[in-house]
Write an enzyme that holds these catalytic residues in place. Structure first.
Site, PDB file in Angstrom:
ATOM      1  N   HIS A  66      21.749   7.271  -7.202  1.00 21.43           N
ATOM      2  CA  HIS A  66      22.371   7.144  -8.382  1.00 21.43           C
ATOM      3  C   HIS A  66      21.446   6.426  -9.507  1.00 21.43           C
ATOM      4  O   HIS A  66      21.998   6.355 -10.259  1.00 21.43           O
ATOM      5  CB  HIS A  66      23.416   6.665  -8.871  1.00 21.43           C
ATOM      6  CG  HIS A  66      24.755   7.557  -7.753  1.00 21.43           C
ATOM      7  ND1 HIS A  66      24.792   8.576  -7.203  1.00 21.43           N
ATOM      8  CD2 HIS A  66      25.312   6.969  -6.203  1.00 21.43           C
ATOM      9  CE1 HIS A  66      25.909   8.964  -6.353  1.00 21.43           C
ATOM     10  NE2 HIS A  66      25.386   7.544  -5.817  1.00 21.43           N
ATOM     11  N   GLU A 113      16.134 -16.831  -9.549  1.00 17.90           N
ATOM     12  CA  GLU A 113      15.830 -18.333 -10.514  1.00 17.90           C
ATOM     13  C   GLU A 113      15.137 -19.279  -9.668  1.00 17.90           C
ATOM     14  O   GLU A 113      14.697 -20.175 -11.610  1.00 17.90           O
ATOM     15  CB  GLU A 113      17.629 -18.778  -9.319  1.00 17.90           C
ATOM     16  CG  GLU A 113      18.840 -18.453 -10.253  1.00 17.90           C
ATOM     17  CD  GLU A 113      20.117 -19.365  -8.984  1.00 17.90           C
ATOM     18  OE1 GLU A 113      20.866 -19.779  -9.620  1.00 17.90           O
ATOM     19  OE2 GLU A 113      20.205 -19.087  -8.416  1.00 17.90           O
ATOM     20  N   LYS A 139      19.222 -15.816  -5.873  1.00 16.87           N
ATOM     21  CA  LYS A 139      18.551 -16.878  -6.123  1.00 16.87           C
ATOM     22  C   LYS A 139      17.022 -16.557  -6.198  1.00 16.87           C
ATOM     23  O   LYS A 139      16.184 -17.517  -6.625  1.00 16.87           O
ATOM     24  CB  LYS A 139      18.472 -17.234  -4.032  1.00 16.87           C
ATOM     25  CG  LYS A 139      20.006 -17.405  -3.432  1.00 16.87           C
ATOM     26  CD  LYS A 139      19.950 -19.237  -3.888  1.00 16.87           C
ATOM     27  CE  LYS A 139      20.256 -18.996  -5.187  1.00 16.87           C
ATOM     28  NZ  LYS A 139      21.912 -19.087  -5.306  1.00 16.87           N
ATOM     29  N   GLU A 158      23.479 -12.323  -3.827  1.00 19.14           N
ATOM     30  CA  GLU A 158      23.005 -13.197  -4.123  1.00 19.14           C
ATOM     31  C   GLU A 158      21.926 -13.398  -3.763  1.00 19.14           C
ATOM     32  O   GLU A 158      20.737 -14.113  -3.915  1.00 19.14           O
ATOM     33  CB  GLU A 158      24.049 -13.843  -2.814  1.00 19.14           C
ATOM     34  CG  GLU A 158      23.914 -15.445  -2.696  1.00 19.14           C
ATOM     35  CD  GLU A 158      23.622 -16.286  -4.015  1.00 19.14           C
ATOM     36  OE1 GLU A 158      24.766 -15.580  -5.034  1.00 19.14           O
ATOM     37  OE2 GLU A 158      23.639 -17.628  -4.337  1.00 19.14           O
ATOM     38  N   ASN A 213      26.849 -34.799 -24.814  1.00 18.98           N
ATOM     39  CA  ASN A 213      27.081 -33.900 -24.138  1.00 18.98           C
ATOM     40  C   ASN A 213      27.965 -32.975 -23.980  1.00 18.98           C
ATOM     41  O   ASN A 213      29.036 -33.419 -24.631  1.00 18.98           O
ATOM     42  CB  ASN A 213      27.739 -34.128 -22.385  1.00 18.98           C
ATOM     43  CG  ASN A 213      27.540 -33.002 -21.352  1.00 18.98           C
ATOM     44  OD1 ASN A 213      27.117 -31.603 -21.282  1.00 18.98           O
ATOM     45  ND2 ASN A 213      27.729 -33.106 -19.926  1.00 18.98           N
ATOM     46  N   GLY A 214      27.418 -31.135 -24.463  1.00 18.41           N
ATOM     47  CA  GLY A 214      28.673 -30.340 -25.021  1.00 18.41           C
ATOM     48  C   GLY A 214      28.419 -29.984 -26.138  1.00 18.41           C
ATOM     49  O   GLY A 214      27.310 -29.608 -26.244  1.00 18.41           O
ATOM     50  N   ARG A 268      20.903 -31.669 -14.270  1.00 16.94           N
ATOM     51  CA  ARG A 268      21.647 -31.171 -15.017  1.00 16.94           C
ATOM     52  C   ARG A 268      21.318 -31.048 -16.117  1.00 16.94           C
ATOM     53  O   ARG A 268      22.324 -30.009 -17.371  1.00 16.94           O
ATOM     54  CB  ARG A 268      23.155 -32.610 -14.986  1.00 16.94           C
ATOM     55  CG  ARG A 268      23.648 -33.447 -13.773  1.00 16.94           C
ATOM     56  CD  ARG A 268      25.161 -33.592 -14.256  1.00 16.94           C
ATOM     57  NE  ARG A 268      26.055 -33.488 -14.876  1.00 16.94           N
ATOM     58  CZ  ARG A 268      26.750 -32.940 -15.106  1.00 16.94           C
ATOM     59  NH1 ARG A 268      27.778 -33.050 -13.417  1.00 16.94           N
ATOM     60  NH2 ARG A 268      28.242 -32.504 -15.872  1.00 16.94           N
ATOM     61  N   LYS A 290      22.389 -27.647 -13.787  1.00 11.86           N
ATOM     62  CA  LYS A 290      23.822 -27.163 -12.623  1.00 11.86           C
ATOM     63  C   LYS A 290      24.469 -27.367 -13.549  1.00 11.86           C
ATOM     64  O   LYS A 290      24.845 -28.815 -14.105  1.00 11.86           O
ATOM     65  CB  LYS A 290      23.069 -29.019 -11.525  1.00 11.86           C
ATOM     66  CG  LYS A 290      24.303 -28.509 -10.015  1.00 11.86           C
ATOM     67  CD  LYS A 290      24.055 -27.209  -9.338  1.00 11.86           C
ATOM     68  CE  LYS A 290      25.047 -27.111  -7.910  1.00 11.86           C
ATOM     69  NZ  LYS A 290      24.228 -26.439  -7.723  1.00 11.86           N
ATOM     70  N   CYS A 305      23.278 -31.622 -19.181  1.00 14.49           N
ATOM     71  CA  CYS A 305      23.348 -33.019 -20.171  1.00 14.49           C
ATOM     72  C   CYS A 305      23.567 -33.902 -18.853  1.00 14.49           C
ATOM     73  O   CYS A 305      24.830 -34.230 -18.218  1.00 14.49           O
ATOM     74  CB  CYS A 305      24.159 -33.205 -20.984  1.00 14.49           C
ATOM     75  SG  CYS A 305      23.268 -31.441 -22.465  1.00 14.49           S
ATOM     76  N   TRP A 307      20.303 -30.834 -21.731  1.00  9.68           N
ATOM     77  CA  TRP A 307      19.400 -29.584 -21.481  1.00  9.68           C
ATOM     78  C   TRP A 307      19.867 -28.798 -22.838  1.00  9.68           C
ATOM     79  O   TRP A 307      21.160 -29.181 -23.439  1.00  9.68           O
ATOM     80  CB  TRP A 307      20.720 -28.644 -20.244  1.00  9.68           C
ATOM     81  CG  TRP A 307      19.894 -27.562 -20.052  1.00  9.68           C
ATOM     82  CD1 TRP A 307      19.626 -26.865 -18.910  1.00  9.68           C
ATOM     83  CD2 TRP A 307      21.289 -26.064 -21.354  1.00  9.68           C
ATOM     84  NE1 TRP A 307      19.380 -25.387 -19.360  1.00  9.68           N
ATOM     85  CE2 TRP A 307      20.754 -24.772 -19.980  1.00  9.68           C
ATOM     86  CE3 TRP A 307      22.390 -25.645 -21.676  1.00  9.68           C
ATOM     87  CZ2 TRP A 307      21.164 -23.384 -20.515  1.00  9.68           C
ATOM     88  CZ3 TRP A 307      23.013 -24.905 -22.105  1.00  9.68           C
ATOM     89  CH2 TRP A 307      22.796 -23.810 -21.638  1.00  9.68           C
TER      90      TRP A 307
HETATM   91  C1  F6R Z   1      23.090 -19.519  -8.466  1.00 11.32           C
HETATM   92  C2  F6R Z   1      24.293 -21.043  -9.582  1.00 11.32           C
HETATM   93  C3  F6R Z   1      24.355 -21.094 -10.742  1.00 11.32           C
HETATM   94  C4  F6R Z   1      26.225 -21.164 -10.510  1.00 11.32           C
HETATM   95  C5  F6R Z   1      26.986 -20.587 -11.667  1.00 11.32           C
HETATM   96  C6  F6R Z   1      28.792 -21.309 -11.339  1.00 11.32           C
HETATM   97  O1  F6R Z   1      22.259 -20.166  -8.205  1.00 11.32           O
HETATM   98  O2  F6R Z   1      23.993 -22.130  -9.443  1.00 11.32           O
HETATM   99  O3  F6R Z   1      25.222 -19.274 -10.799  1.00 11.32           O
HETATM  100  O4  F6R Z   1      26.608 -20.556  -9.473  1.00 11.32           O
HETATM  101  O5  F6R Z   1      26.507 -21.752 -12.808  1.00 11.32           O
HETATM  102  O6  F6R Z   1      29.002 -22.777 -11.184  1.00 11.32           O
HETATM  103  P1  F6R Z   1      29.661 -23.093 -10.846  1.00 11.32           P
HETATM  104  O7  F6R Z   1      30.318 -22.283  -9.059  1.00 11.32           O
HETATM  105  O8  F6R Z   1      29.733 -24.657 -10.409  1.00 11.32           O
HETATM  106  O9  F6R Z   1      31.196 -23.062 -11.696  1.00 11.32           O
END
Ligand code: F6R
Length: 610
Positions: free
Chosen positions: A506, A490, A487, A483, A100-101, A27, A605, A2, A74
């Site tokens: 396995h 996501e 990606k 990773e 937010n929260g 966000r 984010k 948010c 969000w």
């Molecule tokens: C993946 C991604 C998330 C963050 C995770 C941790 O692309 O962005 O998996 O890596 O939410 O976020 P931070 O690093 O901000 O604690």
């Protein structure tokens, strides 16, 4: 999660709030809303969908108002519709609030308020808080005091900004567990959930602390705790520029951030490498250098991409510093009563510095007496402030929801820490010099991969039909496989699994057929031959192989359907290079499939809820 923005000052507020929301949209982008003061009354417009929907509702109408609050959501409680969008009101409709929260005790508060005759129009926890503020306002006739009393009833987390038509020159904001930054401009104040909404106005900011409130009037402001204690705040300067949070000619933030990596990687080790000594200098860890050297075990806790970089960190620290390392999901760490011994050191890794699970893990570790160190990107963030010491990765603002440049800078931090500890223990000066030299060559090698991005684009086009992908890697590149798979999931919504290459036999091998592309990191190192055997196993079952291989490796052509070459480097540095084609693959795949790269569905984010 948010985005919140509030403004009071000399300028018309609605375009300022709208621009702020656009900066904060990464966000959360389920719905957006705005409240401003118009002719003595609160005018609120809100809409499900992205900020653009709200913008059309505003219809270029520059209302004659200089105070207001806004929110991009969000969803946590209640589906993302117009009604659940913020701002929310008290029953008198004179108080408007963005949040937010999560208000964890919202159900019992709601029951209590309902019994007193209050009503609710939405399914949100936020409206309960707004109604509670209104309830206290009837008695106190004071917005700040009503907010304070309401917050004392609340369990959970909040970053809020509140306004009232009864106090047309006042904004009240507060936080617990959700970031809040207060910008001090020239005859204007702007408050937001992150600095990117503030930077266009001022670089002078105050980071609000947990359980702290800020009361802002036209020309003044003061702070105190929600328990009525006086607080003192330092004014900080935002370290980035407006250009850093703009796309700079790239179609998406994610692509821009992928391309920034030669520079952001360089920034991560700038001033930290002493080439002629083959040594590392980490000012932020100086105060705990002895604790680190004598530690019996290191625990690293993080989430998502940061957890993947931590896995690389585990391999690095064990290899170079000979200290046992465990990597824990922050969300699990807190709830499973982890054993922490006297000489253990805990590292918390986070790009945003605001991830609620990681913050909770830090609190747990501290309570058990551990020294907790941060590896953080966002300067002044909660994790940076909660940890005992640490290092910033200096990657600059990361706006793309899928984390990219933070990964390589976090890996860089672990390389530096591992070599720093290793040099204290058993790495020779000449080996140190060799490693430092190789590190300094990485930015150019990253650039050469980026210069060849067209080749990855072609591979993405070729495989965009696939519904499932497998990513395999061994050693340092196993976390890179994880990773790469994350990606792809996501941003392209294609199912992908990452595995240690040898683990495939396995179980996951049962998935392999001609419709299953398998991305394998097969760089030339000590386990290259073993990885080739794993490729053979895939090929024998009709799987299609996309290999990330070392330049000059002709042999791989006998095994892979598609090859992307990366420059040669020392094996512990390969994650820095191997991850880039995987970032690009997911990016081009998502573009090919018409996905919303920077705002993928259901994600946002910075996950500030547990
Ligand atoms: C993946 C991604 C998330 C963050 C995770 C941790 O692309 O962005 O998996 O890596 O939410 O976020 P931070 O690093 O901000 O604690």
């Amino acid at each position: 999660m948010c985005g919140i923005v509030g403004y009071i000052g000399k300028n018309l507020v609605s375009p300022i709030l709208l621009n702020g929301l656009k900066r904060l949209e990464y966000r959360g982008y389920d719905s957006a809303g705005i409240s401003i003061l118009q002719n003595g009354q609160i005018l609120t417009l809100k809409k499900a969908g992205k900020v653009a929907e709200l913008e059309s509702l505003l219809n270029h109408n520059d209302y004659d108002s200089k105070i207001g609050i806004a929110h991009t959501r969000w969803a946590t409680h209640g589906e993302p519709n117009d009604l659940n969008a913020h701002p929310h009101f008290d029953n008198s409709k004179e108080i408007s609030l963005v949040h937010n929260g999560i208000i964890e005790n919202y159900a019992s508060l709601k029951k209590n308020l309902t019994e007193r005759g209050y009503y609710f129009e939405s399914d949100t926890d936020t409206e309960v808080l707004a109604v509670l503020v209104g309830h206290f306002y009837i008695k106190t006739k004071d917005l700040c005091e009503s907010v304070r009393l309401a917050l004392n009833e609340v369990t959970g987390t909040f970053g809020i900004v509140v306004m009232s038509s009864n106090e047309p020159n006042t904004l009240v904001a507060a936080r617990r567990g959700s970031p809040m930054v207060f910008g001090i401009g020239d005859d204007e104040f702007i408050i937001a959930s992150d600095a990117s909404a503030i930077i266009a106005h001022t670089k002078q900011v105050i980071y609000i602390n947990d359980n702290e409130m800020i009361i802002v009037n036209q020309n003044t402001f003061h702070t105190k705790t929600i328990y009525n204690e006086k607080t003192d705040n330092k004014i900080h300067e935002i370290e980035f520029d407006l250009t850093q949070i703009e796309k700079g000619g790239f179609p998406h933030f994610m692509l821009k951030e992928i391309y920034e990596q030669p520079i952001t990687f360089k920034d991560s080790f700038r001033g930290r490498i002493i080439q002629k000594e083959g040594d590392i200098k980490l000012g932020g860890l100086r105060s705990v250098a002895e604790n680190l050297r004598n530690s019996k075990r290191i625990i690293i806790t993080a989430c998502g991409t940061s957890w993947h970089s931590s896995l690389v960190g585990e391999y690095l620290i064990e290899n170079f510093a000979n200290i046992p390392v465990e990597v824990e999901y922050a969300s699990e760490f807190r709830y499973r009563n982890p054993v922490i011994n006297k000489d253990d050191i805990v590292f918390a890794v986070s790009q945003s510095g605001e991830t609620a699970d990681t913050l909770a893990a830090i609190k747990e570790a501290k309570q058990k007496g551990a020294i907790v160190l941060g590896i953080v990107n966002q300067v002044g963030s909660s994790i940076a402030r909660e940890t005992d010491a640490g290092m910033y990765i200096h990657a600059g603002p990361e706006i793309g929801v899928a984390s990219t440049k933070a990964f390589t800078s976090q890996v860089s931090a672990f390389i530096l820490i591992a070599l720093y500890l290793g040099r204290m223990k058993n790495i020779s000066k000449s080996d140190g010099m060799r490693y430092c030299n190789e590190i300094s060559l990485i930015p150019d090698k990253m650039q050469s991969i980026l210069d060849n991005a067209e080749a990855i684009k072609e591979i993405a086009k070729h495989y965009s039909y696939a519904n499932n992908f497998l990513y395999l890697g061994r050693g340092y590149n196993f976390p890179v496989a994880l990773e790469g798979a994350l990606k792809l999931k996501e941003i392209s919504y294609i199912h992908a699994e990452g595995y240690p290459a040898a683990e495939m036999k396995h179980g996951p091998i049962a998935l392999i057929d001609e419709n299953m592309p398998v991305v394998i990191i097969a760089t030339k190192d000590e386990i290259y031959e073993k990885v080739i055997s794993n490729i053979e196993e895939v090929r024998a079952r009709g799987g299609k192989v996309i290999a990330i291989a070392t330049e000059g490796d002709e042999n791989i052509k006998n095994y892979a359907n598609h090859i992307f070459y990366i420059p040669e480097t020392l094996s512990f540095l390969t994650p820095l290079l191997a991850v880039i084609p995987l970032q690009l693959l997911s990016y081009y795949m998502a573009v090919e499939l018409g996905r919303d790269v920077d705002q993928p569905r259901n994600l946002a984010k910075s996950v500030t809820v547990e």
